[in-house]
Scaffold this motif. Structure first.
Motif, PDB file in Angstrom:
ATOM      1  N   ASP A 161      47.427  49.835  23.902  1.00  0.00           N
ATOM      2  CA  ASP A 161      48.197  49.770  25.156  1.00  0.00           C
ATOM      3  C   ASP A 161      47.758  48.586  26.012  1.00  0.00           C
ATOM      4  OD1 ASP A 161      50.265  50.766  26.726  1.00  0.00           O
ATOM      5  OD2 ASP A 161      48.948  52.038  27.909  1.00  0.00           O
ATOM      6  N   PHE A 162      47.460  47.479  25.359  1.00  0.00           N
ATOM      7  CA  PHE A 162      46.851  46.351  26.075  1.00  0.00           C
ATOM      8  C   PHE A 162      47.789  45.735  27.103  1.00  0.00           C
ATOM      9  CE2 PHE A 162      45.928  41.758  26.416  1.00  0.00           C
ATOM     10  CZ  PHE A 162      44.684  41.858  27.030  1.00  0.00           C
ATOM     11  N   LYS A 163      49.066  45.631  26.790  1.00  0.00           N
ATOM     12  CA  LYS A 163      49.979  44.968  27.728  1.00  0.00           C
ATOM     13  C   LYS A 163      49.953  45.649  29.095  1.00  0.00           C
ATOM     14  CE  LYS A 163      53.200  43.192  24.247  1.00  0.00           C
ATOM     15  NZ  LYS A 163      54.597  43.207  23.735  1.00  0.00           N
ATOM     16  N   ARG A 164      50.097  46.959  29.095  1.00  0.00           N
ATOM     17  CA  ARG A 164      50.071  47.675  30.373  1.00  0.00           C
ATOM     18  C   ARG A 164      48.670  47.668  30.989  1.00  0.00           C
ATOM     19  NH1 ARG A 164      53.362  53.267  29.737  1.00  0.00           N
ATOM     20  NH2 ARG A 164      52.155  53.396  27.799  1.00  0.00           N
ATOM     21  N   GLY A 165      47.665  47.781  30.148  1.00  0.00           N
ATOM     22  CA  GLY A 165      46.303  47.816  30.655  1.00  0.00           C
ATOM     23  C   GLY A 165      45.872  46.520  31.321  1.00  0.00           C
ATOM     24  N   ILE A 166      46.231  45.387  30.724  1.00  0.00           N
ATOM     25  CA  ILE A 166      45.798  44.118  31.311  1.00  0.00           C
ATOM     26  C   ILE A 166      46.580  43.832  32.589  1.00  0.00           C
ATOM     27  CG2 ILE A 166      47.368  42.577  30.036  1.00  0.00           C
ATOM     28  CD1 ILE A 166      43.644  41.912  30.897  1.00  0.00           C
ATOM     29  N   LEU A 167      47.834  44.220  32.635  1.00  0.00           N
ATOM     30  CA  LEU A 167      48.591  44.038  33.880  1.00  0.00           C
ATOM     31  C   LEU A 167      47.983  44.859  35.015  1.00  0.00           C
ATOM     32  CD1 LEU A 167      52.270  44.009  32.564  1.00  0.00           C
ATOM     33  CD2 LEU A 167      51.070  42.125  33.701  1.00  0.00           C
ATOM     34  N   ARG A 168      47.578  46.084  34.704  1.00  0.00           N
ATOM     35  CA  ARG A 168      46.952  46.911  35.727  1.00  0.00           C
ATOM     36  C   ARG A 168      45.607  46.323  36.151  1.00  0.00           C
ATOM     37  NH1 ARG A 168      48.499  49.660  39.705  1.00  0.00           N
ATOM     38  NH2 ARG A 168      50.057  50.686  38.387  1.00  0.00           N
ATOM     39  N   ALA A 169      44.865  45.784  35.212  1.00  0.00           N
ATOM     40  CA  ALA A 169      43.582  45.156  35.551  1.00  0.00           C
ATOM     41  C   ALA A 169      43.797  43.946  36.451  1.00  0.00           C
ATOM     42  CB  ALA A 169      42.840  44.754  34.278  1.00  0.00           C
ATOM     43  N   PHE A 170      44.821  43.150  36.147  1.00  0.00           N
ATOM     44  CA  PHE A 170      45.133  42.013  37.011  1.00  0.00           C
ATOM     45  C   PHE A 170      45.485  42.498  38.415  1.00  0.00           C
ATOM     46  CE2 PHE A 170      46.774  39.451  33.124  1.00  0.00           C
ATOM     47  CZ  PHE A 170      45.500  39.007  32.855  1.00  0.00           C
ATOM     48  N   HIS A 171      46.341  43.505  38.474  1.00  0.00           N
ATOM     49  CA  HIS A 171      46.747  44.018  39.786  1.00  0.00           C
ATOM     50  C   HIS A 171      45.546  44.517  40.570  1.00  0.00           C
ATOM     51  CE1 HIS A 171      47.726  47.402  42.457  1.00  0.00           C
ATOM     52  NE2 HIS A 171      48.667  46.585  42.885  1.00  0.00           N
ATOM     53  N   ASP A 172      44.721  45.336  39.942  1.00  0.00           N
ATOM     54  CA  ASP A 172      43.600  45.932  40.656  1.00  0.00           C
ATOM     55  C   ASP A 172      42.590  44.883  41.109  1.00  0.00           C
ATOM     56  OD1 ASP A 172      44.837  48.325  40.158  1.00  0.00           O
ATOM     57  OD2 ASP A 172      43.426  48.983  38.612  1.00  0.00           O
ATOM     58  N   GLY A 173      42.493  43.797  40.365  1.00  0.00           N
ATOM     59  CA  GLY A 173      41.553  42.745  40.740  1.00  0.00           C
ATOM     60  C   GLY A 173      42.042  41.834  41.839  1.00  0.00           C
ATOM     61  N   VAL A 174      43.370  41.702  41.953  1.00  0.00           N
ATOM     62  CA  VAL A 174      43.940  40.747  42.909  1.00  0.00           C
ATOM     63  C   VAL A 174      44.516  41.428  44.151  1.00  0.00           C
ATOM     64  CG1 VAL A 174      45.659  38.893  43.193  1.00  0.00           C
ATOM     65  CG2 VAL A 174      44.428  39.127  41.029  1.00  0.00           C
ATOM     66  N   ALA A 175      44.957  42.669  44.038  1.00  0.00           N
ATOM     67  CA  ALA A 175      45.591  43.356  45.170  1.00  0.00           C
ATOM     68  C   ALA A 175      44.724  43.410  46.425  1.00  0.00           C
ATOM     69  CB  ALA A 175      46.005  44.766  44.760  1.00  0.00           C
ATOM     70  N   PRO A 176      43.392  43.557  46.316  1.00  0.00           N
ATOM     71  CA  PRO A 176      42.591  43.570  47.542  1.00  0.00           C
ATOM     72  C   PRO A 176      42.552  42.222  48.275  1.00  0.00           C
ATOM     73  CG  PRO A 176      41.410  44.616  45.727  1.00  0.00           C
ATOM     74  CD  PRO A 176      42.574  43.889  45.144  1.00  0.00           C
ATOM     75  N   LYS A 177      42.985  41.160  47.655  1.00  0.00           N
ATOM     76  CA  LYS A 177      42.999  39.841  48.289  1.00  0.00           C
ATOM     77  C   LYS A 177      44.307  39.125  47.911  1.00  0.00           C
ATOM     78  CE  LYS A 177      39.737  38.515  44.634  1.00  0.00           C
ATOM     79  NZ  LYS A 177      38.472  37.805  44.306  1.00  0.00           N
ATOM     80  N   PRO A 178      45.444  39.660  48.351  1.00  0.00           N
ATOM     81  CA  PRO A 178      46.744  39.155  47.908  1.00  0.00           C
ATOM     82  C   PRO A 178      47.000  37.698  48.284  1.00  0.00           C
ATOM     83  CG  PRO A 178      46.990  40.654  49.766  1.00  0.00           C
ATOM     84  CD  PRO A 178      45.577  40.769  49.305  1.00  0.00           C
ATOM     85  N   GLU A 179      46.311  37.210  49.317  1.00  0.00           N
ATOM     86  CA  GLU A 179      46.501  35.806  49.707  1.00  0.00           C
ATOM     87  C   GLU A 179      46.095  34.850  48.592  1.00  0.00           C
ATOM     88  OE1 GLU A 179      42.308  36.928  50.661  1.00  0.00           O
ATOM     89  OE2 GLU A 179      44.269  37.888  50.913  1.00  0.00           O
ATOM     90  N   THR A 180      45.240  35.311  47.671  1.00  0.00           N
ATOM     91  CA  THR A 180      44.790  34.430  46.599  1.00  0.00           C
ATOM     92  C   THR A 180      45.827  34.287  45.496  1.00  0.00           C
ATOM     93  OG1 THR A 180      43.691  36.195  45.316  1.00  0.00           O
ATOM     94  CG2 THR A 180      42.402  35.109  47.039  1.00  0.00           C
ATOM     95  N   ALA A 181      46.933  35.029  45.576  1.00  0.00           N
ATOM     96  CA  ALA A 181      47.997  34.912  44.579  1.00  0.00           C
ATOM     97  C   ALA A 181      48.979  33.792  44.905  1.00  0.00           C
ATOM     98  CB  ALA A 181      48.755  36.236  44.461  1.00  0.00           C
ATOM     99  N   PHE A 182      48.815  33.167  46.056  1.00  0.00           N
ATOM    100  CA  PHE A 182      49.736  32.089  46.452  1.00  0.00           C
ATOM    101  C   PHE A 182      49.675  30.950  45.439  1.00  0.00           C
ATOM    102  CE2 PHE A 182      50.232  28.066  49.071  1.00  0.00           C
ATOM    103  CZ  PHE A 182      51.620  28.100  49.056  1.00  0.00           C
ATOM    104  N   GLY A 183      50.846  30.591  44.912  1.00  0.00           N
ATOM    105  CA  GLY A 183      50.934  29.437  44.021  1.00  0.00           C
ATOM    106  C   GLY A 183      50.457  29.684  42.608  1.00  0.00           C
ATOM    107  N   ASN A 184      50.260  30.954  42.214  1.00  0.00           N
ATOM    108  CA  ASN A 184      49.825  31.196  40.844  1.00  0.00           C
ATOM    109  C   ASN A 184      50.487  32.440  40.268  1.00  0.00           C
ATOM    110  OD1 ASN A 184      47.746  33.569  40.992  1.00  0.00           O
ATOM    111  ND2 ASN A 184      47.148  32.211  42.672  1.00  0.00           N
ATOM    112  N   VAL A 185      50.272  32.672  38.995  1.00  0.00           N
ATOM    113  CA  VAL A 185      51.018  33.704  38.273  1.00  0.00           C
ATOM    114  C   VAL A 185      50.706  35.123  38.736  1.00  0.00           C
ATOM    115  CG1 VAL A 185      51.291  32.301  36.205  1.00  0.00           C
ATOM    116  CG2 VAL A 185      49.246  33.721  36.457  1.00  0.00           C
ATOM    117  N   LYS A 186      49.605  35.329  39.430  1.00  0.00           N
ATOM    118  CA  LYS A 186      49.271  36.691  39.844  1.00  0.00           C
ATOM    119  C   LYS A 186      50.205  37.200  40.931  1.00  0.00           C
ATOM    120  CE  LYS A 186      46.117  37.277  36.838  1.00  0.00           C
ATOM    121  NZ  LYS A 186      46.458  36.109  36.023  1.00  0.00           N
ATOM    122  N   ALA A 187      50.959  36.325  41.589  1.00  0.00           N
ATOM    123  CA  ALA A 187      51.978  36.784  42.531  1.00  0.00           C
ATOM    124  C   ALA A 187      53.028  37.613  41.795  1.00  0.00           C
ATOM    125  CB  ALA A 187      52.632  35.596  43.233  1.00  0.00           C
TER     126      ALA A 187
END
Length: 213
Positions: A161-187
């Protein structure tokens, strides 16, 4: 094939590599640990296919640390997770007396691994870290490798289930600092999971800047 070789790629077993493996395995999830190991293997296989001369230990270190910045200890840093991972790797390497040229290569490989269009023109260790990430996460270059090699890598480091798992890991790592998603794929990740997420628009930033004209 012995215990330190997968798909013809030898896993570095120096003291530096071994301690890095232990650190990353203790600090992150099983999903990210196995992903990082696959990134190294896929990157090395792409390097072999492309005929590139690269330092196997540096590629391994970059791969192992590349997602460490997603961890909760970095959620309040205010920095992109790629930079947090790069800084963690640099601190580890300097603590082991690694020279600054090698530290810088690992730092750049990690910091640039989600910035397409640039790493491929830089040193092989940088290019191949991104190549490994792109293959494992996005499937870019999937057909470049023999099915037997892909299967050997996944057998050693499974991806349930890697596709869903890695997306959730990305979200959980970036959501606490959403301003850092500006200009990159994590948005894209935040927009997918969080209906209230508002992207920072580049055009609006320019139009609303302090310049009068």
């Amino acid at each position: 094939m012995n215990a330190t070789e997968i798909a013809g790629v030898r896993i570095p077993d120096s003291r530096l590599a071994t301690e890095a493996t232990e650190l990353v395995r203790d600090a992150t999830t099983e999903l990210l640990y196995h992903h990082s190991r696959r990134v190294h293997l896929f990157g090395a296989l792409q390097g072999r296919r492309r005929g590139l001369d690269f330092d196997p230990e540096l590629l391994y270190l970059a791969a192992m640390f590349h997602d460490l910045g997603l961890g909760p200890e970095h959620h309040a840093s205010g920095r992109r997770f790629e930079v947090d991972g790069a800084e963690a790797a640099a601190a580890f390497l300097r603590g082991h007396g690694v020279d600054e040229r090698r530290v810088r290569l690992v730092w750049e490989a990690i910091a640039l691994h989600t910035t397409p269009g640039i790493p491929e023109f830089l040193e092989p260790e940088i290019a191949l870290t991104t190549a490994g990430v792109e293959l494992d996460v996005l499937g870019i270059g999937y057909a470049d490798l023999a099915a037997a090699d892909r299967d050997a890598v996944v057998a050693a480091h499974p991806r349930p289930d890697f596709k869903r798992g890695i997306l959730r890991a990305f979200h959980d790592g970036v959501a606490p600092k959403p301003e850092t998603a500006f200009g990159n794929v994590k948005a894209d990740v935040l927009a997918h999971f969080d209906p209230d997420f508002e992207r920072t628009d580049f055009v609006t930033v320019i139009e609303n800047s302090a310049w009068p004209e």
